[in-house]
Scaffold this motif. Structure first.
Motif, PDB file in Angstrom:
ATOM      1  N   ASN A  53      11.088  -2.071  -4.251  1.00 25.35           N
ATOM      2  CA  ASN A  53      10.883  -3.463  -4.640  1.00 25.35           C
ATOM      3  C   ASN A  53       9.456  -3.916  -4.370  1.00 25.35           C
ATOM      4  O   ASN A  53       8.982  -4.873  -4.979  1.00 25.35           O
ATOM      5  CB  ASN A  53      11.865  -4.380  -3.911  1.00 25.35           C
ATOM      6  CG  ASN A  53      13.249  -4.270  -4.482  1.00 25.35           C
ATOM      7  OD1 ASN A  53      13.422  -3.973  -5.656  1.00 25.35           O
ATOM      8  ND2 ASN A  53      14.241  -4.503  -3.654  1.00 25.35           N
ATOM      9  N   ARG A  80       4.262 -20.644  -4.791  1.00 28.91           N
ATOM     10  CA  ARG A  80       5.072 -19.770  -5.637  1.00 28.91           C
ATOM     11  C   ARG A  80       4.859 -18.301  -5.287  1.00 28.91           C
ATOM     12  O   ARG A  80       5.816 -17.520  -5.208  1.00 28.91           O
ATOM     13  CB  ARG A  80       4.728 -19.991  -7.111  1.00 28.91           C
ATOM     14  CG  ARG A  80       5.300 -21.259  -7.667  1.00 28.91           C
ATOM     15  CD  ARG A  80       4.952 -21.424  -9.111  1.00 28.91           C
ATOM     16  NE  ARG A  80       5.486 -22.676  -9.627  1.00 28.91           N
ATOM     17  CZ  ARG A  80       5.136 -23.216 -10.767  1.00 28.91           C
ATOM     18  NH1 ARG A  80       4.243 -22.629 -11.528  1.00 28.91           N
ATOM     19  NH2 ARG A  80       5.675 -24.354 -11.150  1.00 28.91           N
ATOM     20  N   ALA A  83       6.581 -17.592  -2.050  1.00 31.87           N
ATOM     21  CA  ALA A  83       8.031 -17.491  -2.230  1.00 31.87           C
ATOM     22  C   ALA A  83       8.414 -16.157  -2.863  1.00 31.87           C
ATOM     23  O   ALA A  83       9.386 -15.517  -2.447  1.00 31.87           O
ATOM     24  CB  ALA A  83       8.531 -18.650  -3.098  1.00 31.87           C
ATOM     25  N   ILE A  84       7.652 -15.705  -3.852  1.00 28.30           N
ATOM     26  CA  ILE A  84       7.937 -14.416  -4.491  1.00 28.30           C
ATOM     27  C   ILE A  84       7.764 -13.281  -3.489  1.00 28.30           C
ATOM     28  O   ILE A  84       8.570 -12.348  -3.435  1.00 28.30           O
ATOM     29  CB  ILE A  84       7.031 -14.219  -5.724  1.00 28.30           C
ATOM     30  CG1 ILE A  84       7.444 -15.182  -6.829  1.00 28.30           C
ATOM     31  CG2 ILE A  84       7.096 -12.783  -6.225  1.00 28.30           C
ATOM     32  CD1 ILE A  84       6.467 -15.245  -7.979  1.00 28.30           C
ATOM     33  N   SER A  85       6.717 -13.370  -2.663  1.00 31.52           N
ATOM     34  CA  SER A  85       6.477 -12.322  -1.667  1.00 31.52           C
ATOM     35  C   SER A  85       7.591 -12.264  -0.639  1.00 31.52           C
ATOM     36  O   SER A  85       8.063 -11.172  -0.291  1.00 31.52           O
ATOM     37  CB  SER A  85       5.146 -12.570  -0.959  1.00 31.52           C
ATOM     38  OG  SER A  85       4.092 -12.577  -1.876  1.00 31.52           O
ATOM     39  N   LEU A  86       8.034 -13.416  -0.153  1.00 36.26           N
ATOM     40  CA  LEU A  86       9.105 -13.435   0.840  1.00 36.26           C
ATOM     41  C   LEU A  86      10.440 -12.997   0.239  1.00 36.26           C
ATOM     42  O   LEU A  86      11.228 -12.316   0.901  1.00 36.26           O
ATOM     43  CB  LEU A  86       9.224 -14.819   1.469  1.00 36.26           C
ATOM     44  CG  LEU A  86       8.057 -15.221   2.370  1.00 36.26           C
ATOM     45  CD1 LEU A  86       8.217 -16.659   2.836  1.00 36.26           C
ATOM     46  CD2 LEU A  86       7.924 -14.283   3.540  1.00 36.26           C
ATOM     47  N   LEU A  87      10.691 -13.366  -1.014  1.00 43.38           N
ATOM     48  CA  LEU A  87      11.909 -12.929  -1.688  1.00 43.38           C
ATOM     49  C   LEU A  87      11.915 -11.415  -1.873  1.00 43.38           C
ATOM     50  O   LEU A  87      12.923 -10.749  -1.639  1.00 43.38           O
ATOM     51  CB  LEU A  87      12.047 -13.629  -3.041  1.00 43.38           C
ATOM     52  CG  LEU A  87      13.277 -13.286  -3.857  1.00 43.38           C
ATOM     53  CD1 LEU A  87      14.529 -13.795  -3.156  1.00 43.38           C
ATOM     54  CD2 LEU A  87      13.177 -13.890  -5.234  1.00 43.38           C
ATOM     55  N   THR A  88      10.775 -10.872  -2.264  1.00 41.30           N
ATOM     56  CA  THR A  88      10.672  -9.430  -2.431  1.00 41.30           C
ATOM     57  C   THR A  88      10.817  -8.715  -1.093  1.00 41.30           C
ATOM     58  O   THR A  88      11.465  -7.663  -1.015  1.00 41.30           O
ATOM     59  CB  THR A  88       9.327  -9.065  -3.080  1.00 41.30           C
ATOM     60  OG1 THR A  88       9.188  -9.811  -4.293  1.00 41.30           O
ATOM     61  CG2 THR A  88       9.250  -7.597  -3.393  1.00 41.30           C
ATOM     62  N   GLY A 113      12.584  -9.759   1.388  1.00 41.76           N
ATOM     63  CA  GLY A 113      14.006  -9.803   1.696  1.00 41.76           C
ATOM     64  C   GLY A 113      14.809  -8.801   0.886  1.00 41.76           C
ATOM     65  O   GLY A 113      15.774  -8.214   1.377  1.00 41.76           O
ATOM     66  N   LEU A 114      14.414  -8.591  -0.381  1.00 42.70           N
ATOM     67  CA  LEU A 114      15.116  -7.621  -1.218  1.00 42.70           C
ATOM     68  C   LEU A 114      14.841  -6.178  -0.797  1.00 42.70           C
ATOM     69  O   LEU A 114      15.613  -5.277  -1.129  1.00 42.70           O
ATOM     70  CB  LEU A 114      14.718  -7.807  -2.689  1.00 42.70           C
ATOM     71  CG  LEU A 114      15.265  -9.056  -3.355  1.00 42.70           C
ATOM     72  CD1 LEU A 114      14.675  -9.204  -4.752  1.00 42.70           C
ATOM     73  CD2 LEU A 114      16.773  -9.018  -3.422  1.00 42.70           C
TER      74      LEU A 114
END
Length: 91
Positions: free
Chosen positions: A8, A59, A62-67, A69-70
């Motif tokens: 990811n 933004r 947020a994308i970095s933290l979501l990635t 987490g994934l």
């Protein structure tokens, strides 16, 4: 710390430059024409002008933290090996 699915990270590396490209090249920015900019030079930049790129920064964060987490970070347990000598009895 290890990651269960580190692939990811590749998606994040590919996606964030795309978001930046869309924001800076495709996203329309306002423009005005003035006959004289002499009076505009005396104006101080407003608070919203100073924070105009704040939304894109949030933004990307947020994308970095979501990635992240994934990628499912995992904290490993310490593993120790104990070597023993003995006789194995098989029936």
């Amino acid at each position: 710390m290890t990651f269960e699915d580190p692939s990811n990270f590749l998606w994040m590396v590919l996606f964030i430059p795309g978001v930046l490209y869309v924001y800076f090249k495709v996203h329309p920015h306002g423009q005005l024409r003035f006959s004289s900019i002499k009076n505009l030079k005396r104006l101080q930049p407003s608070f919203s002008l100073k924070l105009r790129h704040g939304l894109i920064i949030l933004r990307i964060l947020a994308i970095s933290l979501l990635t992240l987490g994934l990628m499912r970070p995992q904290k490993g347990i310490e593993e120790t090996k104990i070597e023993t000598e003995g006789i194995d009895i098989v029936l």
